[in-house]
Design an enzyme around this catalytic site. Structure first.
Site, PDB file in Angstrom:
ATOM      1  N   SER A  92       3.956 -37.098 -26.893  1.00 25.95           N
ATOM      2  CA  SER A  92       5.347 -37.189 -27.333  1.00 25.95           C
ATOM      3  C   SER A  92       5.422 -37.949 -28.664  1.00 25.95           C
ATOM      4  O   SER A  92       4.811 -37.532 -29.644  1.00 25.95           O
ATOM      5  CB  SER A  92       6.194 -37.842 -26.245  1.00 25.95           C
ATOM      6  OG  SER A  92       7.559 -37.741 -26.530  1.00 25.95           O
ATOM      7  N   ASP A 146      10.202 -26.822 -23.935  1.00 29.43           N
ATOM      8  CA  ASP A 146      10.305 -28.280 -23.908  1.00 29.43           C
ATOM      9  C   ASP A 146      11.766 -28.687 -24.101  1.00 29.43           C
ATOM     10  O   ASP A 146      12.379 -28.362 -25.123  1.00 29.43           O
ATOM     11  CB  ASP A 146       9.433 -28.884 -25.018  1.00 29.43           C
ATOM     12  CG  ASP A 146       9.247 -30.383 -24.864  1.00 29.43           C
ATOM     13  OD1 ASP A 146      10.224 -31.074 -24.513  1.00 29.43           O
ATOM     14  OD2 ASP A 146       8.139 -30.878 -25.101  1.00 29.43           O
ATOM     15  N   HIS A 158       8.428 -31.112 -20.692  1.00 30.30           N
ATOM     16  CA  HIS A 158       8.008 -32.173 -21.612  1.00 30.30           C
ATOM     17  C   HIS A 158       6.966 -33.055 -20.934  1.00 30.30           C
ATOM     18  O   HIS A 158       7.269 -33.829 -20.023  1.00 30.30           O
ATOM     19  CB  HIS A 158       9.209 -33.017 -22.039  1.00 30.30           C
ATOM     20  CG  HIS A 158       8.878 -34.040 -23.082  1.00 30.30           C
ATOM     21  ND1 HIS A 158       8.487 -33.698 -24.368  1.00 30.30           N
ATOM     22  CD2 HIS A 158       8.860 -35.387 -23.038  1.00 30.30           C
ATOM     23  CE1 HIS A 158       8.260 -34.792 -25.062  1.00 30.30           C
ATOM     24  NE2 HIS A 158       8.467 -35.828 -24.279  1.00 30.30           N
TER      25      HIS A 158
END
Length: 581
Positions: free
Chosen positions: A242, A368, A397
């Site tokens: 991320s 996502d 995600h």
């Protein structure tokens, strides 16, 4: 006759419809409402169970984007069956939102412990480096003997065991489920794993006026340089997740060929923060993610209120309802950016993709819900021979749950396979030889981490100081570290670069110099380091002078000849007049 009677009737058509509707059983209305609700939720939550059913649960193929002349693909990715296979999400998690929520709320964290080292930075900041410790206490000694757990007594500088550095995402630390899944998978193959927590996370207080953000690469640069110089024979691999993936790609682009990393993987990177900011404000469900992320950021701020309230507007931070609001009143101010958009443009990793010079695997899910696929730099990744981009239709995600029991993450296996093949390929050897020829290894001055204590972290997040000698983990008493006056007792006597600079962290007790220590022990390594730099500088100056002479001689040569010719002609008349007759 019935039809004529019906036509001749004066009843209203609406009354007739209501009469007909009243004849339908109530259960049918319930089933109809249930069907409409399920259809709405199916589309709202982007569920793909029916699509998987039509494909007989074979999954969707993984799409690979790479340069046709890429050695990374030819020598590494082409030998990775997972990346050339298909990804099928867990059937009862056939939605990016369900996967992401399941990862955040439940996650099924693997049961093991870390061993912690506190890394002190030159600006006074502190980073928690968590090394993996097996959950079975009786295996500790064997793991230490293999160099699995770093120790001054057992881990040597010539240890060639690969080291995997993991960078967590926004407000995440080493205790999060996806971080533990990744660390355990890498450790099972005998590699050393260290999680580099962001400042102020992992149970560590903020010890300077510097905070981390999505574009802050200085901390990971210091950590990687330290690990490379302490273990020069150990290949370094880095996994960013991320926001951590954004930091990793930006760092690789800034360093270029100077990075000591052997291979890297960026998982669910936001790529372009400005596009992602627009995306999480577009739909109702994305706005929910926005509020959840803002809530996590405010929780992070409240942990460090004493420092943050002095540097930014605390009232505005508490009123933040979105990530953009928090960045406007906190991140932008701390990073000294004029506007939030300026911060997003400056911190995005997409502009640095073209300069990445190490083998990099990028994994992103097109569904996502946080880091949209619209921000993926497809052309830049395809143009760089060192990058292979793997995209899947589903995955959420950082989730990528697979199997009927959802006990494993697909991307963790893909990264493990990529690193394993890369480590056994010739790319590592060629890169190391090129680095040794261009940049000979120079040992830097010691960092405070070299003499820093170890800390045990239990499964419930509690931490406690550990002495240098090995002890039984199960018998160690644990105490919390976050925002407590007992922090002064967490660390043992620490000496290093902070002590040399006359700066002391308030978490570290001041200790007297040992009787046998000499000031020359500190000056001599620094002097040797400066001398080596001077020798390299002299070589570089001579090389530059040679290049300058060679490249400018075609212009300087004729000009010098013309000057000497004119000078000679001006001297000849004087010589002829003064010559004896």
């Amino acid at each position: 006759m019935d039809c004529s009677n019906f036509i001749e009737s004066n009843d209203s058509p609406y009354k007739i419809l209501l009469t007909a509707a009243s004849l339908i059983p109530i259960s049918h209305y319930f089933y109809g409402f249930l069907f409409i609700s399920l259809a709405f939720l199916y589309n709202f939550l982007e569920i793909h169970f029916i699509q998987d059913l039509f494909t007989c649960f074979r999954g969707q193929p993984v799409c690979l984007t790479f340069n046709s002349c890429s050695d990374v693909y030819q020598e590494v990715v082409s030998k990775c069956p997972i990346l050339h296979g298909r990804y099928l999400a867990t059937p009862w998690l056939s939605s990016p939102h369900l996967q992401t929520a399941f990862l955040s709320l439940l996650g099924r964290r693997p049961a093991f412990r870390y061993r912690r080292q506190l890394f002190h930075l030159s600006d006074g900041g502190t980073i928690a480096l968590d090394w993996l410790l097996n959950s079975n206490g009786h295996l500790e000694q064997s793991l230490i003997g293999r160099g699995f757990i770093p120790s001054k007594d057992t881990t040597t500088e010539d240890d060639k065991t690969p080291i995997v550095v993991v960078i967590p995402g926004l407000t995440s630390d080493s205790a999060d489920a996806y971080i533990k899944h990744c660390a355990l998978k890498m450790a099972k193959c005998g590699w050393n794993v260290v999680v580099s927590n962001h400042r102020g996370l992992g149970g560590i207080s903020i010890t300077s006026d510097c905070f981390y953000n999505a574009g802050w690469t200085e901390d990971i640069r210091k950590v990687i340089d330290h690990l490379h110089h302490r273990f020069p024979e150990a290949p370094l691999f880095v996994v960013g997740t991320s926001v951590g993936a954004n930091v990793l790609v930006k760092y690789l682009g800034e360093e270029g060929i100077n990075s000591p990393i052997a291979g890297a993987a960026a998982i669910c990177s936001p790529w372009d923060l400005l596009i992602c900011d627009r995306f999480i404000n577009r739909r109702a469900l994305q706005r929910l993610y926005n509020k959840v992320l803002a809530f996590g950021l405010k929780g992070y701020a409240q942990l460090h209120q004493l420092v943050l309230s002095r540097l930014a507007d605390w009232e505005s931070i508490l009123k933040s309802r979105s990530v953009r609001d928090f960045d406007n009143c906190a991140t932008r101010v701390l990073g000294k950016f004029e506007t939030v958009d300026t911060f997003y443009r400056h911190s995005s990793s997409a502009p640095f993709v073209g300069n990445v010079s190490v083998p990099l695997l990028c994994i992103s899910a097109l569904d996502d819900p946080v880091c949209t696929g619209e921000a993926i730099p497809w052309d830049e990744c395809r143009a760089n021979k060192n990058i292979v981009l793997a995209t899947t239709q589903h995955g959420g995600h950082l989730a990528y749950y697979q199997g009927i029991t959802a006990r494993s993450l697909w991307w963790v296996g893909a990264v493990h396979e990529f690193f394993s093949v890369l480590h056994s390929s010739s790319l590592i050897r060629r890169k190391k030889e090129a680095q040794m020829q261009s940049f000979p290894l120079i040992s830097p001055p010691e960092s405070s981490i070299d003499q820093g204590p170890y800390i045990n972290i239990t499964e419930d997040g509690m931490v406690a100081a550990m002495a240098d000698e090995q002890t039984n983990i199960d018998n160690v008493n644990t105490e919390p570290v976050i925002q407590s006056d007992k922090n002064k007792d967490v660390m043992s006597e620490t000496q290093g670069s902070d002590c040399m600079m006359g700066e002391r962290n308030h978490l570290t007790e001041e200790s007297p110099r040992p009787p046998g220590q000499n000031i020359n022990d500190t000056i001599i390594p620094v002097r040797r380091y400066v001398d080596q730099l001077s020798r390299h500088s002299r070589k570089s100056l001579w090389l530059l002078a040679y290049i300058a002479i060679v490249t400018t001689w075609p212009l300087v040569g004729p000009a010098l000849a013309l000057f000497l010719k004119k000078r000679f002609r001006s001297i000849l008349p004087g010589i002829s007049r003064t010559a004896p007759r």
